[in-house]
Design an enzyme around this catalytic site. Structure first.
Site, PDB file in Angstrom:
ATOM      1  N   ARG A  98      -7.475  65.491  67.194  1.00 18.87           N
ATOM      2  CA  ARG A  98      -7.785  65.297  68.611  1.00 18.87           C
ATOM      3  C   ARG A  98      -8.703  66.438  69.032  1.00 18.87           C
ATOM      4  O   ARG A  98      -8.463  67.588  68.681  1.00 18.87           O
ATOM      5  CB  ARG A  98      -6.524  65.345  69.497  1.00 18.87           C
TER       6      ARG A  98
ATOM      7  N   ARG B 260      -3.286  58.324  68.142  1.00 19.11           N
ATOM      8  CA  ARG B 260      -2.868  57.448  69.235  1.00 19.11           C
ATOM      9  C   ARG B 260      -3.396  57.892  70.593  1.00 19.11           C
ATOM     10  O   ARG B 260      -3.278  59.046  70.984  1.00 19.11           O
ATOM     11  CB  ARG B 260      -1.339  57.354  69.285  1.00 19.11           C
TER      12      ARG B 260
ATOM     13  N   HIS C 233      -3.252  64.410  59.743  1.00 22.65           N
ATOM     14  CA  HIS C 233      -2.779  65.164  60.904  1.00 22.65           C
ATOM     15  C   HIS C 233      -2.926  66.664  60.697  1.00 22.65           C
ATOM     16  O   HIS C 233      -2.732  67.440  61.631  1.00 22.65           O
ATOM     17  CB  HIS C 233      -1.308  64.799  61.171  1.00 22.65           C
TER      18      HIS C 233
ATOM     19  N   TYR D  17      -1.205  74.548  75.133  1.00 20.85           N
ATOM     20  CA  TYR D  17      -0.272  74.363  74.020  1.00 20.85           C
ATOM     21  C   TYR D  17      -0.085  75.689  73.295  1.00 20.85           C
ATOM     22  O   TYR D  17      -1.055  76.390  73.013  1.00 20.85           O
ATOM     23  CB  TYR D  17      -0.815  73.341  73.018  1.00 20.85           C
TER      24      TYR D  17
ATOM     25  N   ARG E 187      11.415  71.709  70.655  1.00 23.74           N
ATOM     26  CA  ARG E 187      10.977  71.381  72.008  1.00 23.74           C
ATOM     27  C   ARG E 187      11.544  70.049  72.481  1.00 23.74           C
ATOM     28  O   ARG E 187      12.014  69.924  73.601  1.00 23.74           O
ATOM     29  CB  ARG E 187       9.456  71.317  72.063  1.00 23.74           C
TER      30      ARG E 187
END
Length: 724
Positions: A417, A447, A477, A510, A606
């Protein structure tokens, strides 16, 4: 109910929160075959918590932040928006997957023994609870508090005649032309309702014979949800009117000659879980574009309605949209509070978190005066910790320097991403145009980022970058970058391996860690990995990396077993794990065996956790806590005490990550860097750190209790980076 955060236990943590990746892809349901056959018989059958209910509890913890009066007010409004967006994605993916399995008659049960239908029933009940709580927090806590601070969401009835007149002009000139009232009668079939759109269900009556008809109007999604009103004289308040109220006030204009009997807001959520037949389609890009076009027509999985909707209207919507009664969520007040992002955008700095400026580690120079990272990496590795360390002056600078350096021969990078105006993509294009060999592995199946990634893939290809889309059946990923540089008569490889995406925007929100190194072994490993991703190599073992789908689960369980053996030999042992989710049964059972052997296990998770801690004889040596705050805790770090190994990487302990993705975990060996990772664990696991703790009954409880010393993990890290 298992795994519930009760209202009494929702004392929240710090401030901002972003959770765009909180609704994971649908993994295959767990089966008995997925569990390690060598399990001790002593492990009970009810040792797993339900992953879907655990996710809903995670979102309840996000909601608890919105209810905390100690947080800045607009941050609380933002948490309400994030909660709503999270729940949308959960239904679009997770619930959609369960419904598909239920409709196909698949009896595969979850790891905790629930059928898809039973899970859907419990999800519906729990969602109604937290959706009601969500509306209550907004309507009774946040909305009145905003009004006290001069940010007011008004109703039509609260406006004076002058304001109504101005809004009438606005409606007729800008809103009315884009509205399309759609009637439902024998000549007009029920209209298609797009997913996540806000709509008005309207009943009108013919004045001559009293016949009633149904109509639907879609609230335009290309205008602001809230209409900002012109300030009154000497009024410093900022006031907003919901767009659906403006439309409702002028329904008579849309249905002239008819009597408006009633109108109610509703919203549908559709299945967005795509399946691309990669082995049947020669062109993955075209196959994915076809699926994206079909996504908007997915079957309904949730119907949200205003709680004042009449039974007749609700029954009509259920029948026409083919929605099960268990998928209807009644919402008190406004629907779709994800639109509160607009309210958050009001320029009121005093009602938001104070600005935080990330640090630039000395290895990279000053913010405006960069050093050569290549020279520094030849002397030793560097660990970066975002957002406390700036992404733009570290990782981004590393790639930009590589693109501009005439001695760099090749850059190979994975992109899962990235942002809309990505400087990383721009650097790769510059490198290709400068004649360097550039390889970009763009994961176009990421996604909800599929369309953006297709766009980047084509832009890169046009610039001469070698673009590949990974391996059939697997998502790529991992977060890796390999730079090949000529230095005199030798070739040296420089590497970055991280836990987060190459995205400068999310890197400010993040929490992630990354390793920059010139280690020859890691360079050789990444070379082998990229050869596997771009060619036909199927290498499964590496020197200093664990690579999924073949090596991550196996490598972690092997190291857990080493801790067990060390403990039995009388050595010091222990496991500390930080992750987004802990779901994989084989990893969980290995942790249970470690606990039974007396190995202390501390987990910081998390979101989802299927492990049940604190069960006598099973997991009494395991603690699980969750930290939520200003930044989204996103890094994956594992420490094995007996061997003193620290590992970082992209993989969560989930089926999809360990079985159906290319993931990379790297060992951090430099003592200076392992001390930094140790400090992260020490801070997160400090008894005074504000968090939630998971009990053996599946309930999360806020900790520490009132009256005890409390510290904030993320604030402490911000301070340490301001004053290293």
């Amino acid at each position: 109910m298992i795994g519930t955060v009760t209202e009494a236990d929702t004392r929240p943590t710090d401030s901002e929160w972003v959770a765009s990746d909180s609704a994971p892809e649908a993994p295959p349901a767990a089966t008995a075959d997925a569990v390690d056959p060598a399990l001790p018989e002593a492990l009970p059958e009810d040792r797993y918590l339900n992953r879907e209910l655990s996710w809903l509890d995670f979102n309840a913890r996000v909601l608890a932040l919105a209810a905390d009066p100690s947080l800045p007010l607009l941050e609380r409004a933002k948490f309400l928006a994030i909660f709503a967006s999270n729940l949308d994605e959960f239904y679009m993916v997770r619930v959609a997957g369960l419904k598909r399995r239920d409709e196909m008659g698949l009896s595969v049960r979850s790891a905790d023994g629930l059928s898809p239908r039973e899970q859907l029933r419990r999800i519906g009940e729990r969602t109604q609870q937290i959706a009601t709580r969500h509306a209550t927090v907004f309507g009774e806590l946040v909305r009145p508090a905003l009004a006290e601070q001069g940010i007011v969401i008004v109703t039509w009835g609260e406006l004076d005649e002058d304001e109504r007149g101005r809004l009438s002009t606005l409606f007729h000139e800008q809103v009315f032309p884009v509205l399309t009232p759609l009637a439902v009668d024998p000549a007009h079939p029920f209209p298609f309702v797009s997913g996540l759109s806000l709509n008005l269900a309207i009943t009108v009556r013919q004045p001559d014979d009293g016949t009633q008809h149904f109509a639907r109007i879609k609230v335009p999604d290309n205008v602001d949800r809230f209409v900002e009103l012109k300030p009154r004289d000497d009024d410093t308040r900022v006031r907003f009117l919901p767009m659906e109220e403006l439309i409702a006030a002028f329904l008579g204009v849309l249905f002239p000659g008819l009597e408006i009997v009633e109108h109610h807001a509703f919203r549908i959520t559709r299945n967005a879980d795509m399946e691309v037949e990669e082995d049947r389609d020669e062109d993955l890009l075209k196959a994915l574009e076809r699926e994206l076009a079909r996504r908007r027509f997915g079957s309904p999985v949730r119907l949200e309605v205003a709680d004042d909707m009449t039974e007749n209207t609700l029954e009509l919507l259920q029948n026409e949209l083919d929605v099960d009664p268990g998928d209807v969520i009644e919402v008190p007040g406004l629907l779709d509070l994800s639109s509160l992002w607009q309210i958050y955008g009001v320029d009121r700095p005093a009602l938001k978190d104070p600005t935080f400026v990330p640090a630039t580690p000395p290895a990279f120079g000053e913010r405006e005066t960069p050093k050569s990272i290549f020279a520094h990496l030849r002397d030793g590795d560097v660990l970066v910790h975002h957002p406390y360390d700036s992404f733009s002056t570290t990782v981004q600078r590393f790639i930009e320097q590589a693109a501009a350096d005439p001695n760099v021969l090749a850059i190979k990078q994975t992109l899962y991403r990235t942002s809309g105006d990505s400087p990383i993509v721009s650097a790769l294009i510059d490198a290709a145009e400068a004649g360097k060999q550039v390889v970009a592995l763009v994961e176009i199946k990421a996604r909800f980022d599929e369309q953006a990634n297709i766009k980047w893939a084509r832009a890169l290809e046009q610039a001469g970058v070698h673009v590949v889309y990974g391996l059939i059946g697997l998502k790529t990923h991992c977060k890796t970058c390999l730079v090949v540089r000529r230095e005199g008569s030798t070739i040296r490889r420089y590497c970055h391996i991280g836990t987060g995406n190459y995205n400068p925007k999310t890197s400010r929100l993040y929490e992630d860690v990354g390793l920059l190194t010139a280690s020859p072994d890691i360079g050789a490993d990444l070379t082998d990995l990229f050869n596997s991703l771009t060619g036909y190599s199927r290498k499964v073992s590496y020197r200093n990396l664990l690579v999924a789908p073949h090596g991550v689960r196996k490598g972690i369980i092997e190291r857990i077993d080493r801790e067990i053996a060390a403990k039995r030999d009388g050595a010091e042992a222990g496991i500390r794990m930080k992750a987004n989710a802990l779901v994989d049964e084989q990893v969980i059972d290995a942790l249970y065996r470690a606990s039974q052997a007396g190995v202390p296990v501390d987990v910081v998770v998390r979101g989802i956790c299927a492990l049940r801690p604190g069960v006598p004889g099973v997991s009494e040596n395991i603690t699980v806590r969750s930290i939520l705050g200003r930044f989204l805790e996103h890094s994956r770090i594992i420490h094995f005490r007996a061997t003193n190994e620290f590992w970082i990487g992209s993989a969560d302990m989930m089926h999809r990550n360990l079985d159906r993705r290319v993931e990379v975990m790297a060992q951090v060996k430099d003592r200076r860097l392992t001390e930094q990772l140790n400090d992260v664990f020490e801070s997160a696991l400090d008894p005074a750190t504000r968090c939630w703790e998971l009990g053996p009954d599946g309930y999360w409880t806020a900790s520490p209790q009132e009256g005890h010393k409390v510290r904030d993990h993320q604030v402490s890290l911000m301070e340490s980076h301001r004053h290293p």
